[in-house]
Design a protein around this motif. Structure first.
Motif, PDB file in Angstrom:
ATOM      1  N   MET A   1      80.846 109.014  43.270  1.00  0.00           N
ATOM      2  CA  MET A   1      80.793 109.155  44.721  1.00  0.00           C
ATOM      3  C   MET A   1      81.235 107.899  45.468  1.00  0.00           C
ATOM      4  SD  MET A   1      77.231 111.222  45.128  1.00  0.00           S
ATOM      5  CE  MET A   1      77.447 111.481  46.870  1.00  0.00           C
ATOM      6  N   ILE A   2      81.411 106.790  44.783  1.00  0.00           N
ATOM      7  CA  ILE A   2      81.754 105.546  45.478  1.00  0.00           C
ATOM      8  C   ILE A   2      83.126 105.657  46.133  1.00  0.00           C
ATOM      9  CG2 ILE A   2      82.297 103.113  45.139  1.00  0.00           C
ATOM     10  CD1 ILE A   2      79.938 102.916  43.292  1.00  0.00           C
ATOM     11  N   ALA A   3      84.103 106.203  45.443  1.00  0.00           N
ATOM     12  CA  ALA A   3      85.447 106.328  46.011  1.00  0.00           C
ATOM     13  C   ALA A   3      85.491 107.356  47.143  1.00  0.00           C
ATOM     14  CB  ALA A   3      86.437 106.710  44.925  1.00  0.00           C
ATOM     15  N   LYS A   4      84.612 108.346  47.089  1.00  0.00           N
ATOM     16  CA  LYS A   4      84.593 109.389  48.111  1.00  0.00           C
ATOM     17  C   LYS A   4      83.958 108.914  49.416  1.00  0.00           C
ATOM     18  CE  LYS A   4      84.149 113.039  44.673  1.00  0.00           C
ATOM     19  NZ  LYS A   4      83.249 114.055  44.115  1.00  0.00           N
ATOM     20  N   HIS A   5      83.145 107.858  49.340  1.00  0.00           N
ATOM     21  CA  HIS A   5      82.410 107.368  50.505  1.00  0.00           C
ATOM     22  C   HIS A   5      82.616 105.856  50.662  1.00  0.00           C
ATOM     23  CE1 HIS A   5      80.309 111.201  50.876  1.00  0.00           C
ATOM     24  NE2 HIS A   5      80.150 111.162  49.560  1.00  0.00           N
TER      25      HIS A   5
ATOM     26  N   ARG B   1      80.878 100.105  51.265  1.00  0.00           N
ATOM     27  CA  ARG B   1      80.928  98.838  51.995  1.00  0.00           C
ATOM     28  C   ARG B   1      79.541  98.460  52.529  1.00  0.00           C
ATOM     29  NH1 ARG B   1      85.176  99.916  54.125  1.00  0.00           N
ATOM     30  NH2 ARG B   1      84.459 101.202  55.854  1.00  0.00           N
ATOM     31  N   CYS B   2      78.803  99.455  53.012  1.00  0.00           N
ATOM     32  CA  CYS B   2      77.464  99.207  53.545  1.00  0.00           C
ATOM     33  C   CYS B   2      76.504  98.731  52.447  1.00  0.00           C
ATOM     34  CB  CYS B   2      76.939 100.476  54.208  1.00  0.00           C
ATOM     35  SG  CYS B   2      75.364 100.269  55.027  1.00  0.00           S
ATOM     36  N   THR B   3      76.617  99.307  51.250  1.00  0.00           N
ATOM     37  CA  THR B   3      75.742  98.871  50.155  1.00  0.00           C
ATOM     38  C   THR B   3      76.048  97.438  49.752  1.00  0.00           C
ATOM     39  OG1 THR B   3      77.186  99.851  48.471  1.00  0.00           O
ATOM     40  CG2 THR B   3      75.320 101.185  49.235  1.00  0.00           C
ATOM     41  N   LEU B   4      77.331  97.093  49.723  1.00  0.00           N
ATOM     42  CA  LEU B   4      77.702  95.716  49.383  1.00  0.00           C
ATOM     43  C   LEU B   4      77.188  94.733  50.440  1.00  0.00           C
ATOM     44  CD1 LEU B   4      81.333  96.290  48.086  1.00  0.00           C
ATOM     45  CD2 LEU B   4      79.279  95.851  46.730  1.00  0.00           C
TER      46      LEU B   4
ATOM     47  N   ARG C   1      54.627 101.270  40.632  1.00  0.00           N
ATOM     48  CA  ARG C   1      55.303 102.551  40.480  1.00  0.00           C
ATOM     49  C   ARG C   1      56.791 102.378  40.795  1.00  0.00           C
ATOM     50  NH1 ARG C   1      55.132 107.768  43.956  1.00  0.00           N
ATOM     51  NH2 ARG C   1      55.627 106.248  45.542  1.00  0.00           N
ATOM     52  N   PRO C   2      57.689 103.001  40.037  1.00  0.00           N
ATOM     53  CA  PRO C   2      59.119 102.862  40.333  1.00  0.00           C
ATOM     54  C   PRO C   2      59.436 103.452  41.705  1.00  0.00           C
ATOM     55  CG  PRO C   2      58.766 104.311  38.443  1.00  0.00           C
ATOM     56  CD  PRO C   2      57.438 103.806  38.875  1.00  0.00           C
ATOM     57  N   SER C   3      60.372 102.825  42.378  1.00  0.00           N
ATOM     58  CA  SER C   3      60.757 103.262  43.718  1.00  0.00           C
ATOM     59  C   SER C   3      61.606 104.525  43.642  1.00  0.00           C
ATOM     60  CB  SER C   3      61.542 102.150  44.403  1.00  0.00           C
ATOM     61  OG  SER C   3      62.019 102.588  45.647  1.00  0.00           O
ATOM     62  N   ASP C   4      61.360 105.447  44.551  1.00  0.00           N
ATOM     63  CA  ASP C   4      62.170 106.659  44.604  1.00  0.00           C
ATOM     64  C   ASP C   4      63.117 106.630  45.803  1.00  0.00           C
ATOM     65  OD1 ASP C   4      60.188 106.904  46.492  1.00  0.00           O
ATOM     66  OD2 ASP C   4      59.623 108.933  45.941  1.00  0.00           O
ATOM     67  N   TRP C   5      63.359 105.443  46.349  1.00  0.00           N
ATOM     68  CA  TRP C   5      64.220 105.280  47.510  1.00  0.00           C
ATOM     69  C   TRP C   5      65.667 105.677  47.190  1.00  0.00           C
ATOM     70  CZ3 TRP C   5      68.476 102.169  48.513  1.00  0.00           C
ATOM     71  CH2 TRP C   5      68.866 102.078  49.848  1.00  0.00           C
ATOM     72  N   ALA C   6      66.220 105.176  46.102  1.00  0.00           N
ATOM     73  CA  ALA C   6      67.627 105.424  45.770  1.00  0.00           C
ATOM     74  C   ALA C   6      67.935 106.918  45.593  1.00  0.00           C
ATOM     75  CB  ALA C   6      68.039 104.630  44.534  1.00  0.00           C
ATOM     76  N   PRO C   7      67.150 107.671  44.833  1.00  0.00           N
ATOM     77  CA  PRO C   7      67.457 109.108  44.717  1.00  0.00           C
ATOM     78  C   PRO C   7      67.363 109.845  46.057  1.00  0.00           C
ATOM     79  CG  PRO C   7      65.957 108.449  42.978  1.00  0.00           C
ATOM     80  CD  PRO C   7      66.090 107.278  43.905  1.00  0.00           C
ATOM     81  N   LYS C   8      66.440 109.418  46.911  1.00  0.00           N
ATOM     82  CA  LYS C   8      66.326 110.060  48.223  1.00  0.00           C
ATOM     83  C   LYS C   8      67.555 109.780  49.081  1.00  0.00           C
ATOM     84  CE  LYS C   8      61.324 110.281  48.551  1.00  0.00           C
ATOM     85  NZ  LYS C   8      60.126 109.871  49.286  1.00  0.00           N
TER      86      LYS C   8
ATOM     87  N   LYS D   1      71.052  98.317  44.456  1.00  0.00           N
ATOM     88  CA  LYS D   1      71.819  98.349  43.204  1.00  0.00           C
ATOM     89  C   LYS D   1      71.574  99.650  42.449  1.00  0.00           C
ATOM     90  CE  LYS D   1      72.404  93.396  42.492  1.00  0.00           C
ATOM     91  NZ  LYS D   1      72.128  92.256  41.627  1.00  0.00           N
ATOM     92  N   ALA D   2      70.340 100.154  42.482  1.00  0.00           N
ATOM     93  CA  ALA D   2      70.036 101.435  41.840  1.00  0.00           C
ATOM     94  C   ALA D   2      70.808 102.567  42.515  1.00  0.00           C
ATOM     95  CB  ALA D   2      68.539 101.710  41.889  1.00  0.00           C
ATOM     96  N   LEU D   3      70.919 102.501  43.844  1.00  0.00           N
ATOM     97  CA  LEU D   3      71.704 103.502  44.570  1.00  0.00           C
ATOM     98  C   LEU D   3      73.166 103.433  44.160  1.00  0.00           C
ATOM     99  CD1 LEU D   3      72.092 105.668  46.750  1.00  0.00           C
ATOM    100  CD2 LEU D   3      72.312 103.806  48.412  1.00  0.00           C
ATOM    101  N   ARG D   4      73.709 102.227  44.041  1.00  0.00           N
ATOM    102  CA  ARG D   4      75.109 102.076  43.623  1.00  0.00           C
ATOM    103  C   ARG D   4      75.328 102.646  42.219  1.00  0.00           C
ATOM    104  NH1 ARG D   4      78.814  99.611  46.261  1.00  0.00           N
ATOM    105  NH2 ARG D   4      79.939  98.969  44.403  1.00  0.00           N
ATOM    106  N   LEU D   5      74.370 102.429  41.325  1.00  0.00           N
ATOM    107  CA  LEU D   5      74.491 102.993  39.972  1.00  0.00           C
ATOM    108  C   LEU D   5      74.479 104.515  40.005  1.00  0.00           C
ATOM    109  CD1 LEU D   5      72.226 100.618  37.849  1.00  0.00           C
ATOM    110  CD2 LEU D   5      74.699 100.902  37.685  1.00  0.00           C
ATOM    111  N   LEU D   6      73.601 105.086  40.832  1.00  0.00           N
ATOM    112  CA  LEU D   6      73.550 106.544  40.948  1.00  0.00           C
ATOM    113  C   LEU D   6      74.849 107.083  41.540  1.00  0.00           C
ATOM    114  CD1 LEU D   6      69.904 107.086  42.263  1.00  0.00           C
ATOM    115  CD2 LEU D   6      70.797 107.682  40.003  1.00  0.00           C
ATOM    116  N   MET D   7      75.366 106.386  42.551  1.00  0.00           N
ATOM    117  CA  MET D   7      76.627 106.814  43.156  1.00  0.00           C
ATOM    118  C   MET D   7      77.781 106.716  42.155  1.00  0.00           C
ATOM    119  SD  MET D   7      76.470 105.280  47.014  1.00  0.00           S
ATOM    120  CE  MET D   7      78.114 105.869  47.410  1.00  0.00           C
ATOM    121  N   ALA D   8      77.794 105.653  41.366  1.00  0.00           N
ATOM    122  CA  ALA D   8      78.861 105.476  40.371  1.00  0.00           C
ATOM    123  C   ALA D   8      78.796 106.560  39.304  1.00  0.00           C
ATOM    124  CB  ALA D   8      78.770 104.093  39.742  1.00  0.00           C
TER     125      ALA D   8
END
Length: 78
Positions: free
Chosen positions: A48-52, A57-60, A3-10, A37-44
């Protein structure tokens, strides 16, 4: 089939709520590089990447840590 992970949207929801500390705590214990990486794509996609920058930095850092080799030996003296 897995099943696909729902971690990134959460985690994105936590970021949108303004609770950066909770989001960073979740990122530090991320299940996999793929999820971060899925979270980074959602943020992009939400611009939201520039705002946070602290979360960016934490995701990298999480991607680097999860991509690195694992030590499978116990510490000396045990």
């Amino acid at each position: 089939m897995a099943r696909p992970s729902d971690w990134a949207p959460k985690v994105l929801t936590i970021i949108k709520s303004g609770n950066s500390a909770a989001a960073i705590a979740q990122i530090k214990v991320a299940p996999s590089v793929k999820d971060v990486k899925a979270l980074r794509l959602l943020m992009a996609s939400a611009n939201m990447i520039a705002k946070h920058p602290d979360i960016d930095r934490c995701t990298l850092d999480a991607i680097d840590n999860l991509s690195g080799p694992r030590l499978h030996r116990s510490p000396p003296g045990r």
